[in-house]
Design a protein around this motif. Sequence first.
Motif, mmCIF file in Angstrom:
data_model
loop_
_atom_site.group_PDB
_atom_site.id
_atom_site.type_symbol
_atom_site.label_atom_id
_atom_site.label_comp_id
_atom_site.label_asym_id
_atom_site.label_seq_id
_atom_site.Cartn_x
_atom_site.Cartn_y
_atom_site.Cartn_z
ATOM 1 N N GLN A 108 0.833 -1.209 0.000
ATOM 2 C CA GLN A 108 0.000 0.000 0.000
ATOM 3 C C GLN A 108 0.871 1.264 0.000
ATOM 4 O OE1 GLN A 108 -2.459 -0.749 3.497
ATOM 5 N NE2 GLN A 108 -4.255 -0.872 2.173
ATOM 6 N N ASN A 109 1.902 1.277 0.847
ATOM 7 C CA ASN A 109 2.802 2.435 0.916
ATOM 8 C C ASN A 109 3.535 2.636 -0.407
ATOM 9 O OD1 ASN A 109 2.060 2.875 3.559
ATOM 10 N ND2 ASN A 109 3.819 1.829 4.421
ATOM 11 N N LEU A 110 3.942 1.529 -1.010
ATOM 12 C CA LEU A 110 4.622 1.588 -2.297
ATOM 13 C C LEU A 110 3.709 2.224 -3.340
ATOM 14 C CD1 LEU A 110 7.119 0.368 -4.021
ATOM 15 C CD2 LEU A 110 5.443 -1.359 -4.627
ATOM 16 N N SER A 111 2.475 1.788 -3.388
ATOM 17 C CA SER A 111 1.521 2.331 -4.366
ATOM 18 C C SER A 111 1.321 3.822 -4.143
ATOM 19 C CB SER A 111 0.181 1.607 -4.259
ATOM 20 O OG SER A 111 0.315 0.279 -4.684
ATOM 21 N N LYS A 112 1.134 4.225 -2.895
ATOM 22 C CA LYS A 112 0.902 5.646 -2.612
ATOM 23 C C LYS A 112 2.118 6.473 -2.994
ATOM 24 C CE LYS A 112 -0.336 8.957 0.992
ATOM 25 N NZ LYS A 112 0.055 10.015 0.108
ATOM 26 N N SER A 113 3.300 5.999 -2.605
ATOM 27 C CA SER A 113 4.536 6.734 -2.880
ATOM 28 C C SER A 113 4.752 6.916 -4.389
ATOM 29 C CB SER A 113 5.715 5.983 -2.265
ATOM 30 O OG SER A 113 6.930 6.523 -2.687
ATOM 31 N N TRP A 114 4.654 5.826 -5.135
ATOM 32 C CA TRP A 114 4.874 5.915 -6.576
ATOM 33 C C TRP A 114 3.782 6.726 -7.248
ATOM 34 C CZ3 TRP A 114 8.972 5.301 -9.452
ATOM 35 C CH2 TRP A 114 10.038 4.514 -8.962
ATOM 36 N N TYR A 171 7.626 1.523 -11.134
ATOM 37 C CA TYR A 171 6.531 1.241 -10.198
ATOM 38 C C TYR A 171 5.956 -0.143 -10.460
ATOM 39 C CZ TYR A 171 1.767 1.180 -8.392
ATOM 40 O OH TYR A 171 0.604 0.805 -7.771
ATOM 41 N N GLN A 172 5.742 -0.484 -11.733
ATOM 42 C CA GLN A 172 5.169 -1.798 -12.051
ATOM 43 C C GLN A 172 6.095 -2.916 -11.593
ATOM 44 O OE1 GLN A 172 1.939 -2.202 -13.264
ATOM 45 N NE2 GLN A 172 2.426 -4.211 -12.481
ATOM 46 N N THR A 173 7.402 -2.737 -11.791
ATOM 47 C CA THR A 173 8.381 -3.734 -11.341
ATOM 48 C C THR A 173 8.341 -3.869 -9.819
ATOM 49 O OG1 THR A 173 9.809 -3.299 -13.233
ATOM 50 C CG2 THR A 173 10.838 -4.331 -11.309
ATOM 51 N N ALA A 174 8.345 -2.732 -9.129
ATOM 52 C CA ALA A 174 8.300 -2.757 -7.654
ATOM 53 C C ALA A 174 6.994 -3.367 -7.165
ATOM 54 C CB ALA A 174 8.469 -1.338 -7.106
ATOM 55 N N LEU A 175 5.900 -3.040 -7.841
ATOM 56 C CA LEU A 175 4.600 -3.589 -7.451
ATOM 57 C C LEU A 175 4.565 -5.095 -7.671
ATOM 58 C CD1 LEU A 175 1.744 -2.961 -6.426
ATOM 59 C CD2 LEU A 175 1.059 -2.625 -8.811
ATOM 60 N N ASN A 176 5.103 -5.554 -8.796
ATOM 61 C CA ASN A 176 5.157 -7.007 -9.053
ATOM 62 C C ASN A 176 5.954 -7.717 -7.965
ATOM 63 O OD1 ASN A 176 3.664 -6.648 -11.377
ATOM 64 N ND2 ASN A 176 5.406 -6.767 -12.757
#
Length: 198
Positions: A35-41, A152-157
Amino acid sequence: MASTWNKKKALEVLSAAAPGYTVSDSTKKEYKNMQNLSKSWNDKINTNINQYNAIGDFDPAKSAMYQKAYNSLKQVYKTQGKQNMQNAIAEAAANTEGYGNSYGTTAGNQAYQQALATLAGKVPELYSMAASEHAAKKSNLAQTIGLQQSQYQTALNDAQYRLSVQQALDEQRYNALVNQDSAKRKRAEWWLKLYGKA
């Protein structure tokens, strides 16, 4: 085997609630990280998208680079035009032994207008430079946005993978508890069938 079990224990096992599914702290942590990753990116990407949209189409009236260069050249050519005009008027006066005449004024005005015409000739070049700078700025932002979306997509994956691993471990723990509970219940039922009447 019969000595470790008794009727009370067997009935307690059978009446106990089945094990519930619990989410581990590791899974909760991975979910929170995602969730934090999504918000940050999303914040970073949206900031750049807003900047990109704010740039809009090229307008020389809004281009600081164009305005600064134009105003600077305008000042140079106006100063040069005034100097040329004064020189032309002075030359005409010298040729007429110090008397001012319309020829001097006309020559002075022509010299001034030539300087301004030179400035006007520079406008397309200035426009082209400012438009190129504008296009490069938009292109750089578009590339930055594309790169950020890819990162972001790489980090999200990666985050989704780590979360799925934790969820699989939670599922394994839950299934192990269910299997243990099922084995205990079968054992209790078996014990009651054999020894429960006593």
